[in-house]
Design an enzyme around this catalytic site. Sequence first.
Site, mmCIF file in Angstrom:
data_model
loop_
_atom_site.group_PDB
_atom_site.id
_atom_site.type_symbol
_atom_site.label_atom_id
_atom_site.label_comp_id
_atom_site.label_asym_id
_atom_site.label_seq_id
_atom_site.Cartn_x
_atom_site.Cartn_y
_atom_site.Cartn_z
ATOM 1 N N HIS A 7 -1.498 64.030 32.178
ATOM 2 C CA HIS A 7 -2.193 65.521 32.477
ATOM 3 C C HIS A 7 -3.966 65.408 31.669
ATOM 4 C CE1 HIS A 7 1.592 67.776 32.472
ATOM 5 N NE2 HIS A 7 1.511 66.566 33.579
ATOM 6 N N HIS A 20 -7.878 69.082 18.060
ATOM 7 C CA HIS A 20 -8.382 68.116 17.026
ATOM 8 C C HIS A 20 -9.373 68.929 16.019
ATOM 9 C CE1 HIS A 20 -8.555 64.021 19.360
ATOM 10 N NE2 HIS A 20 -7.472 64.993 20.162
ATOM 11 N N HIS A 50 -6.779 69.620 24.362
ATOM 12 C CA HIS A 50 -6.198 68.916 25.495
ATOM 13 C C HIS A 50 -4.648 68.907 25.495
ATOM 14 C CE1 HIS A 50 -4.860 65.259 23.465
ATOM 15 N NE2 HIS A 50 -6.122 65.432 22.633
ATOM 16 N N CYS A 51 -4.205 68.727 26.934
ATOM 17 C CA CYS A 51 -2.815 68.781 26.629
ATOM 18 C C CYS A 51 -2.307 67.203 26.349
ATOM 19 C CB CYS A 51 -2.500 68.832 28.358
ATOM 20 S SG CYS A 51 -0.677 68.538 28.777
ATOM 21 N N HIS A 52 -1.324 67.089 25.522
ATOM 22 C CA HIS A 52 -0.770 65.803 24.896
ATOM 23 C C HIS A 52 0.129 65.016 25.942
ATOM 24 C CE1 HIS A 52 -0.982 62.861 21.814
ATOM 25 N NE2 HIS A 52 -1.806 63.752 21.114
ATOM 26 N N ILE A 53 0.519 65.648 27.193
ATOM 27 C CA ILE A 53 0.986 64.862 27.912
ATOM 28 C C ILE A 53 -0.164 63.992 28.786
ATOM 29 C CG2 ILE A 53 2.003 64.782 30.407
ATOM 30 C CD1 ILE A 53 3.341 67.275 29.660
ATOM 31 N N HIS A 113 3.568 72.560 28.486
ATOM 32 C CA HIS A 113 2.147 71.838 28.259
ATOM 33 C C HIS A 113 2.072 71.651 26.787
ATOM 34 C CE1 HIS A 113 1.000 71.145 32.322
ATOM 35 N NE2 HIS A 113 1.139 72.441 32.586
ATOM 36 N N HIS A 167 -2.775 56.993 17.326
ATOM 37 C CA HIS A 167 -2.356 56.511 18.690
ATOM 38 C C HIS A 167 -3.857 56.168 19.169
ATOM 39 C CE1 HIS A 167 -3.489 60.306 20.642
ATOM 40 N NE2 HIS A 167 -2.766 60.817 19.563
ATOM 41 N N PHE A 225 -7.027 67.737 32.020
ATOM 42 C CA PHE A 225 -6.709 68.945 31.249
ATOM 43 C C PHE A 225 -7.282 68.883 29.934
ATOM 44 C CE2 PHE A 225 -2.482 71.756 30.535
ATOM 45 C CZ PHE A 225 -3.424 72.676 29.850
ATOM 46 N N HIS A 228 -6.771 56.646 21.960
ATOM 47 C CA HIS A 228 -7.235 57.638 22.294
ATOM 48 C C HIS A 228 -8.312 57.347 23.743
ATOM 49 C CE1 HIS A 228 -7.620 62.103 23.158
ATOM 50 N NE2 HIS A 228 -7.075 62.330 21.848
ATOM 51 N N HIS A 243 -3.162 70.445 21.979
ATOM 52 C CA HIS A 243 -3.389 69.816 20.750
ATOM 53 C C HIS A 243 -4.945 70.132 20.448
ATOM 54 C CE1 HIS A 243 -4.029 67.349 17.343
ATOM 55 N NE2 HIS A 243 -4.573 66.281 17.940
ATOM 56 N N HIS A 276 -6.891 57.242 17.266
ATOM 57 C CA HIS A 276 -7.139 58.604 16.846
ATOM 58 C C HIS A 276 -6.131 58.627 15.675
ATOM 59 C CE1 HIS A 276 -7.062 62.812 16.533
ATOM 60 N NE2 HIS A 276 -6.097 62.929 16.961
ATOM 61 N N HIS A 292 -3.957 61.436 14.470
ATOM 62 C CA HIS A 292 -3.653 62.752 14.768
ATOM 63 C C HIS A 292 -3.132 63.837 13.615
ATOM 64 C CE1 HIS A 292 -1.511 65.194 17.954
ATOM 65 N NE2 HIS A 292 -1.100 66.022 17.078
#
Length: 525
Positions: free
Chosen positions: A455, A399, A449-452, A394, A141, A460, A143, A397, A96, A98
């Site tokens: 999660h 897209h 979504h949460c980028h952790i 949290h 990164h 999430f 995905h 992000h 992806h 980002h």
Amino acid sequence: MFTSILFASFISLINAAAIVSRSQSYPLPQNGALGPQSKLTIGNKVISPAGYERSATLVNGVFPGPLIMAQKGDNFSIEVANELTDTSMYMVTSVHFHGIYQNRTNYADGTVSVTQCPVAPNNSYVHTFSAEGQAGTFWYHSHYSVQYCDGLRGAMVIYDPEDPLGYLYDVDDGNEADSTLINGLGRYAGGPASDLAVINVEQGKRYRFRLLGISCDSNFQFSIDGHSMTVIEADGQSTEPLVVDQLQILAGQRYSVVVAADQPVNNYWVRSLPDTTNASFVGGTNSAILRYQGAQQVEPTTVNTTSTNPLQETNLHALVNPAAPGIPEYGAADINLNLQVANINGIFFVNNVSFAPPHSQQATDLMPNVSVIVLEANKVVELTLSTTGPGGPHPIHLHGHSFSVVQSAGNSTFNYANPVRRDVVSAGSEGQQMVIRWVTDNSGPWFLHCHINWHLDSGFAVVMAESPSITQTTMNISPPGWDELCPAYNALTPEQLGGGGLANYEAAADISSILYPPPTLPGSL
């Protein structure tokens, strides 16, 4: 997993080839860097980024992945070739890009379960897209599940020869400065005194450092002993210059800061303290070295001082067209959404539903309707998101868009006149909320979504399905390779998936070969 090993690149790769002028900010090609027409070979390799060995999933055999450099207006054609062989790790992959909007090229977004199936072993997929009008600091990164935690990540910079803030700096050369790792180097508590990243500067010059938070979890407090920083970019968006002495970087976020080499010739600690238990700078952990030309090649002796001017997100303002879209009043957008996120025994629920992989052929049927939010075209959306339970802050992000942050987490005020515009924002911790606005001018399904990464993998996320009824007519024609991804993936055995084995195989059965309405082919109208 690499959970907190890489947080920032000063995009100044070793052997950088250019010192740019104040008005020209597009460096010459460098050793190891890639251009907009390039190939990313995904493979396995044993590395020791912080002094101990482990198997990793890498791009072109290096960690972090090679810097991708482009100029504003370039067209991209990036091949992702899967040469993974370690069956103890994930054997399928995706990439992806980002922060790239992928306008009319949603199929190139690289988001497994939303816009494509994973790339199977010994297969490849070419991402063709433009980044029209975009310039700044981005990254790429995996995905697929939590794969990017195993090393598949790298920086991507689109340079603007007419940067309106170019007069503030002399050097923007791509010099990459990384257990926090700074540019791939670091130490861990009790470990060996392995090499640290060194950022070389010349007294009297001003440097644009591009900081990327590409961790899987941790956020970091970043500072340089004895030096202030002028923030000029957040997540690919130019900001009004803002002087700070420390800034927090969450997973997925990026900042450009200008640092003046105006101190005595010496070595200075670069510090990036993660939000992990017992984190410190003892023994050079969580640190890099800023080295002035002429200084001895020794570790710094500078002292860490308490920040007196840390970055506050509410003090950041977009440089161009700063007003948030729509009527400047809370709840007065065309579409007003409220998402409440709960963490129950480690599983995340967004409005009482935990995200699950799609199993259908239409954007509106990607998953249960409560996990897909359908949005009409060309509307102003205002999203309020709050969380309960542990795990914050949290980083959220979206897209396909940048958004205006009209209320920052932990702050009671709203700013519709000149908020910061970015693509990753903190939702804060329990009891806090953030409010963002954007315009639905980019048809297609977009992940929120949460980028952790842990999660996200625990539910999430939701999908923002923008104008699905017209996706078919607004999308460019997807490349032939896109249609071939799902059949190749669905034919894999559990052993060929690697990592989670049978569990991954069973999950794969839910992924359709068509994840959104395909573009209309020529002659079929």
